[in-house]
Design a protein around this motif. Structure first.
Motif, PDB file in Angstrom:
ATOM      1  N   TYR A  46       4.997   1.522  -7.613  1.00  0.00           N
ATOM      2  CA  TYR A  46       4.210   0.417  -7.066  1.00  0.00           C
ATOM      3  C   TYR A  46       3.809  -0.459  -8.239  1.00  0.00           C
ATOM      4  N   CYS A  47       4.184  -1.738  -8.173  1.00  0.00           N
ATOM      5  CA  CYS A  47       4.048  -2.637  -9.316  1.00  0.00           C
ATOM      6  C   CYS A  47       3.307  -3.904  -8.916  1.00  0.00           C
ATOM      7  N   CYS A  48       2.404  -4.357  -9.782  1.00  0.00           N
ATOM      8  CA  CYS A  48       1.698  -5.619  -9.541  1.00  0.00           C
ATOM      9  C   CYS A  48       1.305  -6.228 -10.879  1.00  0.00           C
ATOM     10  N   SER A  50       0.839  -1.193   0.000  1.00  0.00           N
ATOM     11  CA  SER A  50       0.000   0.000   0.000  1.00  0.00           C
ATOM     12  C   SER A  50       0.873   1.241   0.000  1.00  0.00           C
ATOM     13  N   TYR A  51       0.429   2.260  -0.709  1.00  0.00           N
ATOM     14  CA  TYR A  51       1.158   3.529  -0.679  1.00  0.00           C
ATOM     15  C   TYR A  51       1.205   4.100   0.735  1.00  0.00           C
ATOM     16  N   ALA A  52       0.266   3.691   1.585  1.00  0.00           N
ATOM     17  CA  ALA A  52       0.212   4.218   2.950  1.00  0.00           C
ATOM     18  C   ALA A  52       1.430   3.813   3.765  1.00  0.00           C
ATOM     19  N   SER A  53       2.208   2.829   3.275  1.00  0.00           N
ATOM     20  CA  SER A  53       3.376   2.371   4.027  1.00  0.00           C
ATOM     21  C   SER A  53       4.616   3.212   3.769  1.00  0.00           C
ATOM     22  N   ALA A  54       4.527   4.176   2.842  1.00  0.00           N
ATOM     23  CA  ALA A  54       5.693   4.993   2.486  1.00  0.00           C
ATOM     24  C   ALA A  54       5.326   6.466   2.547  1.00  0.00           C
ATOM     25  N   PRO A  55       6.327   7.352   2.694  1.00  0.00           N
ATOM     26  CA  PRO A  55       6.036   8.792   2.708  1.00  0.00           C
ATOM     27  C   PRO A  55       5.360   9.235   1.418  1.00  0.00           C
ATOM     28  N   VAL A  56       4.558  10.269   1.515  1.00  0.00           N
ATOM     29  CA  VAL A  56       3.865  10.794   0.342  1.00  0.00           C
ATOM     30  C   VAL A  56       4.886  11.363  -0.635  1.00  0.00           C
ATOM     31  N   ARG A  57       4.778  11.002  -1.883  1.00  0.00           N
ATOM     32  CA  ARG A  57       5.675  11.483  -2.925  1.00  0.00           C
ATOM     33  C   ARG A  57       4.989  11.247  -4.268  1.00  0.00           C
ATOM     34  N   PRO A  58       5.516  11.754  -5.364  1.00  0.00           N
ATOM     35  CA  PRO A  58       4.921  11.403  -6.660  1.00  0.00           C
ATOM     36  C   PRO A  58       4.966   9.891  -6.865  1.00  0.00           C
ATOM     37  N   ASP A 115      16.485   4.114  -8.475  1.00  0.00           N
ATOM     38  CA  ASP A 115      16.784   3.780  -7.083  1.00  0.00           C
ATOM     39  C   ASP A 115      15.762   2.754  -6.602  1.00  0.00           C
ATOM     40  N   MET A 116      16.149   1.491  -6.561  1.00  0.00           N
ATOM     41  CA  MET A 116      15.202   0.423  -6.226  1.00  0.00           C
ATOM     42  C   MET A 116      14.735   0.474  -4.772  1.00  0.00           C
ATOM     43  N   ALA A 117      15.317   1.335  -3.969  1.00  0.00           N
ATOM     44  CA  ALA A 117      14.799   1.528  -2.607  1.00  0.00           C
ATOM     45  C   ALA A 117      13.414   2.165  -2.648  1.00  0.00           C
ATOM     46  N   LEU A 118      13.047   2.771  -3.773  1.00  0.00           N
ATOM     47  CA  LEU A 118      11.738   3.394  -3.935  1.00  0.00           C
ATOM     48  C   LEU A 118      10.741   2.472  -4.612  1.00  0.00           C
ATOM     49  N   TYR A 119      11.158   1.239  -4.878  1.00  0.00           N
ATOM     50  CA  TYR A 119      10.318   0.287  -5.617  1.00  0.00           C
ATOM     51  C   TYR A 119       9.551  -0.614  -4.658  1.00  0.00           C
ATOM     52  N   HIS A 120       8.272  -0.818  -4.951  1.00  0.00           N
ATOM     53  CA  HIS A 120       7.415  -1.693  -4.140  1.00  0.00           C
ATOM     54  C   HIS A 120       6.622  -2.593  -5.086  1.00  0.00           C
ATOM     55  N   GLU A 121       6.471  -3.865  -4.710  1.00  0.00           N
ATOM     56  CA  GLU A 121       5.651  -4.748  -5.532  1.00  0.00           C
ATOM     57  C   GLU A 121       4.808  -5.649  -4.653  1.00  0.00           C
ATOM     58  N   GLU A 122       3.698  -6.104  -5.213  1.00  0.00           N
ATOM     59  CA  GLU A 122       2.850  -7.059  -4.511  1.00  0.00           C
ATOM     60  C   GLU A 122       3.601  -8.380  -4.466  1.00  0.00           C
ATOM     61  N   SER A 123       3.903  -8.853  -3.255  1.00  0.00           N
ATOM     62  CA  SER A 123       4.816  -9.981  -3.109  1.00  0.00           C
ATOM     63  C   SER A 123       4.124 -11.329  -3.076  1.00  0.00           C
ATOM     64  N   PHE A 124       2.797 -11.350  -3.017  1.00  0.00           N
ATOM     65  CA  PHE A 124       2.102 -12.631  -2.924  1.00  0.00           C
ATOM     66  C   PHE A 124       1.529 -13.033  -4.273  1.00  0.00           C
TER      67      PHE A 124
END
Length: 367
Positions: free
Chosen positions: A226-228, A121-129, A247-256
């Motif tokens: 955010y990728c799924c 969820s975007y809610a898990s990270a600071p607000v950003r573009p 910068d892959m530290a900014l990358y999030h994906e659905e892991s399940f």
């Protein structure tokens, strides 16, 4: 004389849904998104309001051909509209649950569920573009996030790029266009592998690559991604971004990806995980109905030990989230660190999730 307005509009707000306590939904609507994708809308029974993070999922517990089957589906709805939740399901050839839902789930039917759960969820990270990247039915968590941000965000800066086989397979196609029209900070684009059967398609054709991404979202390196989507798609996106210097530290994906996890053995290195001295040795686990006996290594879960020793047990997520492996513990004690895939009352009744349970004593399981 004006027609009376339904009195429910003026009643006090319903209490909030409590995961692990509340567990019954009633289907109130079904509608088609595409030729093989359908959205199911549910309300709580009794009435409850839903509070969850956009991008989380629920686990459905269904009775299919006399068997209890658990499947996880991301909520495509938004918590900003708290009286109902929706899941959007693609009919998969040979898929036990997706086909059952398409063929059988109708308004008025009840279903037992677990959750909502999940960390995507975007809610898990600071607000950003943001940059949302999805393919196929992987659009659902990102649609939940888009709906929530469109409802709540005073100033949006979201780029949403969705990939599909054809224009006819674009899920939420018209709603995404509408959000973009109504919210200037929301940009959306679609890429299709083939324009057939819509020759007048004016969007991009082919696959997401660096040239397409730089054309659609020139500043993607400054955005949280955010990728799924299917595993090959997410793997390709990770490589694309890495090669582009993102910068892959900014990358999030659905892991399940439950379908793939269910078909793959659990790989788990034995090592003490339980916070107790009793974790120093492994223990014998006996399956009362199967007649099999296995031995766990120190700190190893029951499921990992069973699969390592050639015993196949029902499982999906392997992380205590989906509840597929739920089993009655007849004798013994375990250290169980689950992720929401079991209710407290079930734990009190002696049920465990073997995928996240480390034996503290010899065990007997009702399986």
């Amino acid at each position: 004389m004006n027609a009376p307005i339904h009195s429910a509009i003026f009643t006090e707000p319903a209490p909030y849904w409590q995961p692990g306590v509340d567990d019954t939904l009633e289907c109130v609507a079904v509608h088609d998104e595409t030729h093989d994708v359908r959205t199911f809308t549910f309300r709580a029974v009794p009435a409850r309001r839903f509070a969850y993070l956009p991008g989380q999922f629920i686990t459905l517990e269904l009775e299919i051909d006399g068997e209890t089957v658990n499947r996880c589906y991301t909520l495509s709805s938004t918590p900003t509209r708290p009286d109902t939740v929706t899941i959007t399901v693609k009919r998969v050839p040979g898929g036990q649950v997706s086909n059952w839902l398409h063929d059988n789930m109708k308004p008025g039917q009840h279903v037992s569920v677990l959750g909502p759960s999940g960390e995507f969820s975007y809610a898990s990270a600071p607000v950003r573009p943001y940059l949302f990247l999805s393919a196929g039915s992987g659009i659902t968590p990102l649609m939940s996030m888009s709906r929530a941000l469109a409802d709540l965000g005073p100033q949006l800066d979201i780029a949403f790029v969705h990939s599909a086989r054809t224009p006819a397979d674009l899920i939420f196609r018209h709603e995404l266009v509408q959000i973009a029209r109504m919210r200037p900070g929301f940009r959306q684009a679609a890429i299709v592998q083939s324009r057939h059967p819509e020759p007048e398609w004016h969007g991009l054709e082919g696959f997401l690559d660096l040239a397409a991404l730089e054309r659609l979202v020139p500043d993607f390196r400054q955005r949280a991604v955010y990728c799924c989507g299917p595993a090959p798609y997410m793997s390709a996106v990770r490589k694309l971004l890495t090669d582009a210097g993102y910068d892959m530290a900014l990358y999030h994906e659905e892991s399940f990806n439950f379908a793939e996890l269910a078909a793959s053995p659990v790989v788990e290195e034995a090592g003490c995980q339980a916070e107790t001295a009793e974790c120093e040795g492994g223990f014998e686990v006996r399956f009362a109905k199967l007649g099999d006996v296995i031995t766990t290594a120190p700190g190893q879960t029951v499921l990992a030990a069973a699969q390592q020793q050639g015993l196949r047990l029902p499982s999906s997520c392997s992380q205590g989230v989906c509840g597929t492996c739920k089993t009655k513990l007849l004798e013994g004690k375990v250290d169980m660190k689950h992720g929401g895939g079991i209710r407290q009352r079930e734990i009190d009744q002696g049920w465990i999730l073997p995928c996240c349970s480390i034996p503290l004593t010899p065990l007997v399981l009702d399986r």
